[in-house]
Design a protein around this motif. Structure first.
Motif, PDB file in Angstrom:
ATOM      1  N   LEU A 156       0.833  -1.203   0.000  1.00 15.77           N
ATOM      2  CA  LEU A 156       0.000   0.000   0.000  1.00 15.77           C
ATOM      3  C   LEU A 156       0.868   1.255   0.000  1.00 15.77           C
ATOM      4  CD1 LEU A 156      -2.758   1.332   0.122  1.00 15.77           C
ATOM      5  CD2 LEU A 156      -2.700   1.074   2.618  1.00 15.77           C
ATOM      6  N   SER A 157       1.955   1.233   0.764  1.00 18.73           N
ATOM      7  CA  SER A 157       2.874   2.366   0.799  1.00 18.73           C
ATOM      8  C   SER A 157       3.509   2.601  -0.570  1.00 18.73           C
ATOM      9  CB  SER A 157       3.960   2.123   1.858  1.00 18.73           C
ATOM     10  OG  SER A 157       4.917   3.158   1.844  1.00 18.73           O
ATOM     11  N   HIS A 158       3.878   1.512  -1.247  1.00 18.54           N
ATOM     12  CA  HIS A 158       4.481   1.627  -2.585  1.00 18.54           C
ATOM     13  C   HIS A 158       3.465   2.224  -3.555  1.00 18.54           C
ATOM     14  CE1 HIS A 158       7.760   0.054  -5.346  1.00 18.54           C
ATOM     15  NE2 HIS A 158       6.868   0.588  -6.165  1.00 18.54           N
ATOM     16  N   PHE A 159       2.232   1.750  -3.471  1.00 18.79           N
ATOM     17  CA  PHE A 159       1.172   2.275  -4.330  1.00 18.79           C
ATOM     18  C   PHE A 159       0.971   3.772  -4.087  1.00 18.79           C
ATOM     19  CE2 PHE A 159      -3.373   3.471  -4.289  1.00 18.79           C
ATOM     20  CZ  PHE A 159      -3.627   3.436  -5.653  1.00 18.79           C
ATOM     21  N   GLN A 160       0.938   4.173  -2.831  1.00 14.65           N
ATOM     22  CA  GLN A 160       0.721   5.578  -2.508  1.00 14.65           C
ATOM     23  C   GLN A 160       1.870   6.465  -2.982  1.00 14.65           C
ATOM     24  OE1 GLN A 160       0.010   5.167   1.704  1.00 14.65           O
ATOM     25  NE2 GLN A 160      -2.220   5.118   1.443  1.00 14.65           N
ATOM     26  N   SER A 161       3.075   5.887  -3.054  1.00 13.81           N
ATOM     27  CA  SER A 161       4.213   6.663  -3.557  1.00 13.81           C
ATOM     28  C   SER A 161       4.111   6.896  -5.066  1.00 13.81           C
ATOM     29  CB  SER A 161       5.529   5.940  -3.230  1.00 13.81           C
ATOM     30  OG  SER A 161       5.695   4.782  -4.032  1.00 13.81           O
ATOM     31  N   LEU A 162       3.347   6.055  -5.751  1.00 15.28           N
ATOM     32  CA  LEU A 162       3.165   6.203  -7.198  1.00 15.28           C
ATOM     33  C   LEU A 162       2.029   7.173  -7.540  1.00 15.28           C
ATOM     34  CD1 LEU A 162       3.518   2.487  -8.367  1.00 15.28           C
ATOM     35  CD2 LEU A 162       5.086   4.357  -8.925  1.00 15.28           C
ATOM     36  N   LYS A 163       1.077   7.349  -6.636  1.00 13.63           N
ATOM     37  CA  LYS A 163      -0.112   8.150  -6.921  1.00 13.63           C
ATOM     38  C   LYS A 163       0.189   9.577  -7.362  1.00 13.63           C
ATOM     39  CE  LYS A 163      -3.752   7.899  -4.338  1.00 13.63           C
ATOM     40  NZ  LYS A 163      -4.647   7.887  -3.158  1.00 13.63           N
ATOM     41  N   PRO A 164       1.152  10.288  -6.726  1.00 13.10           N
ATOM     42  CA  PRO A 164       1.404  11.674  -7.138  1.00 13.10           C
ATOM     43  C   PRO A 164       1.913  11.801  -8.578  1.00 13.10           C
ATOM     44  CG  PRO A 164       2.316  11.245  -4.955  1.00 13.10           C
ATOM     45  CD  PRO A 164       1.935   9.923  -5.529  1.00 13.10           C
ATOM     46  N   THR A 165       2.345  10.692  -9.173  1.00 14.07           N
ATOM     47  CA  THR A 165       2.828  10.724 -10.550  1.00 14.07           C
ATOM     48  C   THR A 165       1.708  11.091 -11.515  1.00 14.07           C
ATOM     49  OG1 THR A 165       4.430   8.989 -10.034  1.00 14.07           O
ATOM     50  CG2 THR A 165       3.931   9.343 -12.362  1.00 14.07           C
ATOM     51  N   PHE A 166       0.474  10.779 -11.154  1.00 15.72           N
ATOM     52  CA  PHE A 166      -0.652  10.936 -12.063  1.00 15.72           C
ATOM     53  C   PHE A 166      -1.545  12.105 -11.651  1.00 15.72           C
ATOM     54  CE2 PHE A 166       0.620   6.498 -11.727  1.00 15.72           C
ATOM     55  CZ  PHE A 166       0.900   6.191 -13.049  1.00 15.72           C
ATOM     56  N   GLU A 167      -2.045  12.805 -12.647  1.00 16.14           N
ATOM     57  CA  GLU A 167      -2.995  13.882 -12.404  1.00 16.14           C
ATOM     58  C   GLU A 167      -4.322  13.315 -11.917  1.00 16.14           C
ATOM     59  OE1 GLU A 167      -5.518  16.994 -15.148  1.00 16.14           O
ATOM     60  OE2 GLU A 167      -3.463  16.500 -15.743  1.00 16.14           O
ATOM     61  N   VAL A 168      -4.747  12.222 -12.549  1.00 16.49           N
ATOM     62  CA  VAL A 168      -5.978  11.527 -12.166  1.00 16.49           C
ATOM     63  C   VAL A 168      -5.691  10.037 -12.117  1.00 16.49           C
ATOM     64  CG1 VAL A 168      -8.355  10.960 -12.810  1.00 16.49           C
ATOM     65  CG2 VAL A 168      -7.467  13.275 -13.202  1.00 16.49           C
ATOM     66  N   LEU A 169      -6.045   9.395 -11.008  1.00 16.51           N
ATOM     67  CA  LEU A 169      -5.859   7.955 -10.855  1.00 16.51           C
ATOM     68  C   LEU A 169      -7.061   7.384 -10.115  1.00 16.51           C
ATOM     69  CD1 LEU A 169      -4.343   5.228 -10.760  1.00 16.51           C
ATOM     70  CD2 LEU A 169      -3.114   6.077  -8.743  1.00 16.51           C
ATOM     71  N   SER A 170      -7.738   6.438 -10.752  1.00 18.08           N
ATOM     72  CA  SER A 170      -8.864   5.766 -10.108  1.00 18.08           C
ATOM     73  C   SER A 170      -8.645   4.266 -10.186  1.00 18.08           C
ATOM     74  CB  SER A 170     -10.183   6.138 -10.788  1.00 18.08           C
ATOM     75  OG  SER A 170     -10.223   5.673 -12.132  1.00 18.08           O
ATOM     76  N   VAL A 171      -9.077   3.551  -9.150  1.00 13.32           N
ATOM     77  CA  VAL A 171      -8.957   2.091  -9.104  1.00 13.32           C
ATOM     78  C   VAL A 171     -10.347   1.519  -8.845  1.00 13.32           C
ATOM     79  CG1 VAL A 171      -7.830   0.114  -8.034  1.00 13.32           C
ATOM     80  CG2 VAL A 171      -6.628   2.307  -8.163  1.00 13.32           C
ATOM     81  N   THR A 172     -10.820   0.673  -9.746  1.00 20.72           N
ATOM     82  CA  THR A 172     -12.181   0.167  -9.684  1.00 20.72           C
ATOM     83  C   THR A 172     -12.204  -1.352  -9.653  1.00 20.72           C
ATOM     84  OG1 THR A 172     -12.940   2.080 -10.970  1.00 20.72           O
ATOM     85  CG2 THR A 172     -14.447   0.205 -10.803  1.00 20.72           C
ATOM     86  N   LYS A 173     -13.084  -1.915  -8.830  1.00 15.16           N
ATOM     87  CA  LYS A 173     -13.291  -3.356  -8.767  1.00 15.16           C
ATOM     88  C   LYS A 173     -14.265  -3.760  -9.872  1.00 15.16           C
ATOM     89  CE  LYS A 173     -13.832  -7.566  -6.918  1.00 15.16           C
ATOM     90  NZ  LYS A 173     -14.815  -8.123  -7.871  1.00 15.16           N
ATOM     91  N   ILE A 174     -13.884  -4.767 -10.664  1.00 18.07           N
ATOM     92  CA  ILE A 174     -14.748  -5.273 -11.711  1.00 18.07           C
ATOM     93  C   ILE A 174     -14.869  -6.787 -11.564  1.00 18.07           C
ATOM     94  CG2 ILE A 174     -14.196  -3.441 -13.358  1.00 18.07           C
ATOM     95  CD1 ILE A 174     -12.312  -5.422 -14.757  1.00 18.07           C
ATOM     96  N   PRO A 175     -15.926  -7.396 -12.088  1.00 22.21           N
ATOM     97  CA  PRO A 175     -16.059  -8.857 -12.041  1.00 22.21           C
ATOM     98  C   PRO A 175     -14.946  -9.523 -12.835  1.00 22.21           C
ATOM     99  CG  PRO A 175     -18.156  -7.809 -12.583  1.00 22.21           C
ATOM    100  CD  PRO A 175     -17.096  -6.745 -12.682  1.00 22.21           C
ATOM    101  N   ARG A 176     -14.566 -10.720 -12.418  1.00 18.21           N
ATOM    102  CA  ARG A 176     -13.497 -11.444 -13.111  1.00 18.21           C
ATOM    103  C   ARG A 176     -13.812 -11.637 -14.587  1.00 18.21           C
ATOM    104  NH1 ARG A 176      -9.165 -14.371 -11.738  1.00 18.21           N
ATOM    105  NH2 ARG A 176      -9.609 -13.990  -9.539  1.00 18.21           N
ATOM    106  N   ALA A 177     -15.077 -11.847 -14.904  1.00 17.20           N
ATOM    107  CA  ALA A 177     -15.468 -12.073 -16.296  1.00 17.20           C
ATOM    108  C   ALA A 177     -15.159 -10.864 -17.180  1.00 17.20           C
ATOM    109  CB  ALA A 177     -16.953 -12.404 -16.376  1.00 17.20           C
ATOM    110  N   GLU A 178     -15.138  -9.669 -16.591  1.00 19.57           N
ATOM    111  CA  GLU A 178     -14.840  -8.459 -17.356  1.00 19.57           C
ATOM    112  C   GLU A 178     -13.339  -8.161 -17.391  1.00 19.57           C
ATOM    113  OE1 GLU A 178     -17.159  -5.178 -15.987  1.00 19.57           O
ATOM    114  OE2 GLU A 178     -19.036  -6.334 -15.939  1.00 19.57           O
ATOM    115  N   ASN A 179     -12.564  -9.002 -16.740  1.00 18.12           N
ATOM    116  CA  ASN A 179     -11.116  -8.812 -16.696  1.00 18.12           C
ATOM    117  C   ASN A 179     -10.408  -9.968 -17.402  1.00 18.12           C
ATOM    118  OD1 ASN A 179      -9.060  -7.060 -15.839  1.00 18.12           O
ATOM    119  ND2 ASN A 179      -8.569  -8.345 -14.074  1.00 18.12           N
ATOM    120  N   ALA A 180     -11.061 -10.500 -18.423  1.00 18.46           N
ATOM    121  CA  ALA A 180     -10.625 -11.746 -19.047  1.00 18.46           C
ATOM    122  C   ALA A 180      -9.226 -11.667 -19.656  1.00 18.46           C
ATOM    123  CB  ALA A 180     -11.631 -12.166 -20.119  1.00 18.46           C
ATOM    124  N   ARG A 181      -8.917 -10.580 -20.389  1.00 20.34           N
ATOM    125  CA  ARG A 181      -7.624 -10.532 -21.074  1.00 20.34           C
ATOM    126  C   ARG A 181      -6.471 -10.419 -20.089  1.00 20.34           C
ATOM    127  NH1 ARG A 181      -4.660 -12.968 -24.437  1.00 20.34           N
ATOM    128  NH2 ARG A 181      -3.012 -11.710 -25.384  1.00 20.34           N
TER     129      ARG A 181
END
Length: 253
Positions: free
Chosen positions: A103-128
């Motif tokens: 989580l700390s590593h992820f938070q250190s990456l966040k300021p790199t982006f102007e906009v960053l969103s993380v969304t949960k999706i069903p496995r079937a929609e994450n097929a590739r």
């Protein structure tokens, strides 16, 4: 009066990530798509054991790291991991040391982006992304001809050893590929970085030696200009020297 930025700069990149951990190994799949439709498929195999949750975190961090090198400003991330998305969005609190570090590593990456969103999706929609993560753990990974492949020797959150890296004294055409495949370093110019990532799909680093896949599929060892010159002289002075009228032998490197 300031002009509005181009529409393409206001649109977000799409990043789909997934991790896989099974008896044959662990790895991640990353699918990155630009607003214009340019697509990068990435399979990352681990040289260490990882839990499913750790693999999911590595997938997210790998995808964001690539986007960072490409100087992406706006990005929408999709993952089918409830835990990772919950932690990234602040809905959950980490309960063990490894999750705290990820989580700390992820938070250190966040300021790199102007906009960053993380969304949960069903496995079937994450097929590739799921397919790519499974590919990373498959024995025939090296045979794949369309997906960029890389290997992770240790967890992202582990302490790096201090060591000297043997970097070639003289830079040549292979240097950018080696820096990217070995160290994850891309050129500063975003256009050059995208071009390199696209071309690197046909290259692989094995034992510190760069190889390129030919159109007939065998791997060809890449040569520095000095090695190429030596090889040409050896060939000309050897068997090709006996063929009358030959001034330039056909070679590939």
């Amino acid at each position: 009066m300031e002009e509005n930025p181009p529409e393409s700069e206001r649109e977000s990149w799409k990043l789909s990530v997934d991790g896989s951990s099974c008896i044959t190994g662990s790895g991640v799949g990353v699918l990155l798509v630009s607003p214009s439709g340019w697509t990068l498929e990435y399979a990352l195999r681990f040289g260490f054991k990882a839990t499913n949750n750790e693999a999911e975190w590595e997938a997210l961090i790998a995808g964001l790291t690539i986007a960072k090198h490409l100087e992406v400003q706006r990005i929408e991330v999709s993952s089918d991991s409830q835990l990772v998305v919950g932690l990234a969005c602040g809905e959950y609190e980490p309960r063990d040391d490894s999750m705290v570090k990820y989580l700390s590593h992820f938070q250190s990456l966040k300021p790199t982006f102007e906009v960053l969103s993380v969304t949960k999706i069903p496995r079937a929609e994450n097929a590739r992304a799921d397919q790519l993560s499974k590919l990373a753990t498959a024995g025939e990974l090296e045979r794949n001809q369309t997906v960029m492949i890389h290997y992770l020797d240790r967890p992202t959150i582990s302490e790096a050893d201090v060591m000297d890296i043997d970097v070639p004294q003289e830079l040549n055409w292979m240097t950018p590929f080696i820096y990217w495949l070995r160290d994850g370093i891309l050129p500063e110019d975003p256009a050059e970085a995208r071009k390199l990532v696209y071309r690197a799909n046909r290259f692989q680093l094995r034992g510190g030696i760069l190889y390129k896949r030919s159109f007939s599929f065998p791997w060809l060892r890449c040569l520095t200009p000095q090695e190429a010159d030596y090889t040409l002289r050896e060939v000309h002075e050897g068997v090709w020297a006996t063929i009358r009228g030959v001034e330039h032998c056909p070679t590939s490197w």
